[in-house]
Each structure stands twice: as C-alpha cells, then as structure tokens.
Design a protein around this motif. Structure first.
Motif, short mmCIF file in Angstrom:
data_model
loop_
_atom_site.label_atom_id
_atom_site.label_comp_id
_atom_site.label_asym_id
_atom_site.label_seq_id
_atom_site.Cartn_x
_atom_site.Cartn_y
_atom_site.Cartn_z
N LYS A 242 -10.76 13.94 1.52
CA LYS A 242 -11.28 12.61 1.22
C LYS A 242 -11.13 12.25 -0.26
O LYS A 242 -10.67 11.15 -0.60
CB LYS A 242 -12.75 12.51 1.63
N GLU A 243 -11.51 13.17 -1.14
CA GLU A 243 -11.45 12.88 -2.58
C GLU A 243 -10.02 12.66 -3.04
O GLU A 243 -9.73 11.73 -3.81
CB GLU A 243 -12.09 14.01 -3.37
N ARG A 244 -9.09 13.50 -2.56
CA ARG A 244 -7.70 13.36 -3.00
C ARG A 244 -7.05 12.11 -2.42
O ARG A 244 -6.25 11.44 -3.11
CB ARG A 244 -6.92 14.62 -2.63
N MET B 290 0.31 3.37 4.51
CA MET B 290 -0.19 4.72 4.73
C MET B 290 0.14 5.17 6.14
O MET B 290 0.09 4.39 7.09
CB MET B 290 -1.71 4.77 4.52
N THR B 291 0.52 6.44 6.27
CA THR B 291 0.76 7.00 7.59
C THR B 291 -0.12 8.23 7.77
O THR B 291 -0.37 8.97 6.82
CB THR B 291 2.23 7.41 7.80
N GLY B 292 -0.57 8.45 9.01
CA GLY B 292 -1.36 9.63 9.32
C GLY B 292 -2.84 9.43 9.07
O GLY B 292 -3.26 8.49 8.40
N GLY B 293 -3.62 10.35 9.61
CA GLY B 293 -5.06 10.34 9.38
C GLY B 293 -5.82 9.29 10.16
O GLY B 293 -6.94 8.92 9.78
N LEU B 294 -5.25 8.81 11.27
CA LEU B 294 -5.93 7.78 12.07
C LEU B 294 -6.42 8.33 13.41
O LEU B 294 -6.89 7.56 14.25
CB LEU B 294 -4.99 6.59 12.32
N GLY B 295 -6.29 9.63 13.61
CA GLY B 295 -6.66 10.23 14.89
C GLY B 295 -8.15 10.44 15.05
O GLY B 295 -8.96 9.95 14.26
N PRO B 296 -8.53 11.22 16.06
CA PRO B 296 -9.95 11.37 16.42
C PRO B 296 -10.70 12.53 15.76
O PRO B 296 -11.91 12.65 15.91
CB PRO B 296 -9.87 11.60 17.94
N THR B 297 -10.00 13.40 15.02
CA THR B 297 -10.65 14.59 14.50
C THR B 297 -11.30 14.33 13.14
O THR B 297 -11.07 13.31 12.49
CB THR B 297 -9.64 15.75 14.38
N LYS B 298 -12.09 15.30 12.68
CA LYS B 298 -12.84 15.15 11.44
C LYS B 298 -11.94 15.01 10.22
O LYS B 298 -12.32 14.39 9.23
CB LYS B 298 -13.79 16.34 11.25
N ASP B 299 -10.76 15.61 10.27
CA ASP B 299 -9.87 15.52 9.11
C ASP B 299 -9.02 14.26 9.13
O ASP B 299 -8.18 14.06 8.25
CB ASP B 299 -8.99 16.77 8.99
N ASP B 300 -9.20 13.40 10.13
CA ASP B 300 -8.52 12.11 10.16
C ASP B 300 -9.41 11.10 9.45
O ASP B 300 -10.37 10.57 10.04
CB ASP B 300 -8.25 11.67 11.61
N LEU B 301 -9.11 10.82 8.19
CA LEU B 301 -10.04 10.04 7.37
C LEU B 301 -9.40 8.89 6.61
O LEU B 301 -10.01 8.30 5.72
CB LEU B 301 -10.73 10.99 6.37
#
Length: 264
Positions: free
Chosen positions: A46-48, A65-76
């Motif tokens: 998140k910070e980076r 932006m691409t990526g990070g749109l999924g359902p898991t906690k690291d998708d932010l």
C-alpha cells in the motif's frame, strides 16, 4: 497530454511473469497520440503504491494502472487510488450482478466476501464492465488529472482498455501518431561494415535530428531497423508529413533496404 503506466504486482518484480501489459498499453497510447514518458512496476504494498502514484500524478496527466483489482487482500489498487483522490469505496450493483453471473457460469453459486469486494468502486468513478473476467475497469478524474485502472490478466486488460479508450482516453488527444519501419538488409546480404547501426546513422546524418517526423535507428540481429514517426490531426496528415523523409532515407540507403512497412 502526458501519460504514465503503473503496473502493480509483486509477481512482476520477481520475474514470475513477463510484463506484456505495458507493451500493449504503450502501443495503444502511441496510436492515439498521447505522450508516454514513464513506466513503473511496483509490488503489492500500500505505501509503495501510494508513493508511486504520488510521483506519477505530479509529472503526468493520465495514469494507467494495471493489476491489483482482484478479490484478495493484496489487491489494493482501487483502495489506494480512491484514497488519493479523497474518495470512499461504494457498492456498485451492476458490477455485483456481473460478478455473480460470471461465477454462476463457472459453476459457483455462492459468492464469498472476498469476491463481493470486486463490486466496491470509488465513488463518482466511471465503471467499465470486464467482458473477459470479473474485476471491472475504473476511470477516475479530478481536475486535470485522471487514473484509469485495468485488470492485470492480459486478456482482460486488453478488452477493458479498448472500452476505456472508446469511452474516455481517445478524447484526451487531438493528434494521431503513425510510424513507418524501414528494415536494412542483414549480414547475409551486405558486408558488415555497411549494415551496423553506426554506419547507417552516419549515412542518415542530420535526418536523425528531425522533430516531426522523428527518425530513430535500432540494432537488430538481422540488420538495422529505422523507425520514422510523425504526428498529425489525422493519419493522412501524419503520412503526408513523413513522406519526404521516408523518400530521402530510401535515396540515401539505395540498395541497402530489405522492406518498408507501416507499423500496426
């Protein structure tokens, strides 16, 4: 209009997957006529992601932006982008129904809380349905800055990007770019002293200093590639602008050219 690409995903940094998304987006922006000066890859932190987005918005107008749109906690991705513009995430009924129906088509009849997360979008954003997957594309604009968020899987990214271009990105440019590639003959056809990038660049001389069209040389294993790129209000205008330069290059390199093609 200056754009910047930010690809989110630790798997990209680790080399687990090749970042073909950035290549595809770069080509699409070039065709539209939007300048691209920077590309960044950042991990699922998140910070980076916040810091990268902060830097990008200070120097560019459009952030894709691409990526990070999924359902898991690291998708932010959408959480960070929303907070950056001071927006909260709100429930989007249309996306919820899209995810539900997609899951049912996969034989999944009960949605988990993580899967429901994909129906949360930044308030006031334009939501673009993903025809090839679950997570939607998201377009946010504030003042003269805009963020376009695309899913990470290449097939989904391409489908959503095409719709985002139709709905929003195409309107940001008043010009188009066209490139003509000129391929010099390779080592099997000409002496090495005649086909290296340096000898070709020497022959072209001041042509390489052109601004519109621009001319650049690239060393390839099978010979030198020369790319001539022009901008104009229309494709025809760009082609007209570059024609004298292409003709001049053909004269200078007479007998040394293998083929000439428009880049697509």
């Amino acid at each position: 209009m200056v754009a910047e690409i930010v690809c989110v995903g630790t798997e990209l940094l680790l080399g687990d997957i090749v970042n073909t998304n950035a290549q595809h987006i770069s080509k699409e922006l070039a065709h539209i006529g939007i300048d691209l000066y920077y590309q960044t890859v950042v991990g699922d932190n998140k910070e980076r992601v916040w810091n990268v987005l902060d830097t990008a918005l200070k120097r560019s107008d459009l952030i894709i932006m691409t990526g990070g749109l999924g359902p898991t906690k690291d998708d932010l991705t959408k959480e960070v982008a929303a907070s950056f513009f001071g927006k909260k995430l709100v429930f989007h009924e249309q996306t919820y129904e899209h995810v539900r129906k997609k899951l049912e088509s996969y034989g999944i009849n009960e949605m988990t809380e993580s899967q429901k997360k994909q129906a949360l979008v930044p308030e006031g954003s334009l939501v673009v349905t993903n025809p090839a997957g679950l997570a939607p594309g998201i377009i946010m604009a504030q003042g003269d800055k805009a963020i376009v968020m695309l899913p990470g899987p290449p097939k989904e990214m391409k489908a959503v990007l095409a719709e985002c271009c139709h709905l929003f990105i195409n309107r940001l440019s008043d010009q188009v770019f066209v490139s003509i590639n000129i391929k010099c003959k390779g080592p099997d056809e000409l002496p090495l002293r005649e086909i290296g990038e340096a000898p070709v660049a020497d022959l072209l001389g001041d042509i390489l200093d052109n601004e519109n069209p621009t001319v650049a040389t690239y060393a390839k294993e099978d010979g030198v590639l020369i790319r001539v790129t022009a901008s104009g209000k229309t494709r025809e205008d760009a082609l007209t602008a570059m024609q004298p330069v292409v003709t001049k290059i053909a004269e200078i390199l007479a007998g040394k050219i293998a083929w000439v093609k428009e880049e697509v």
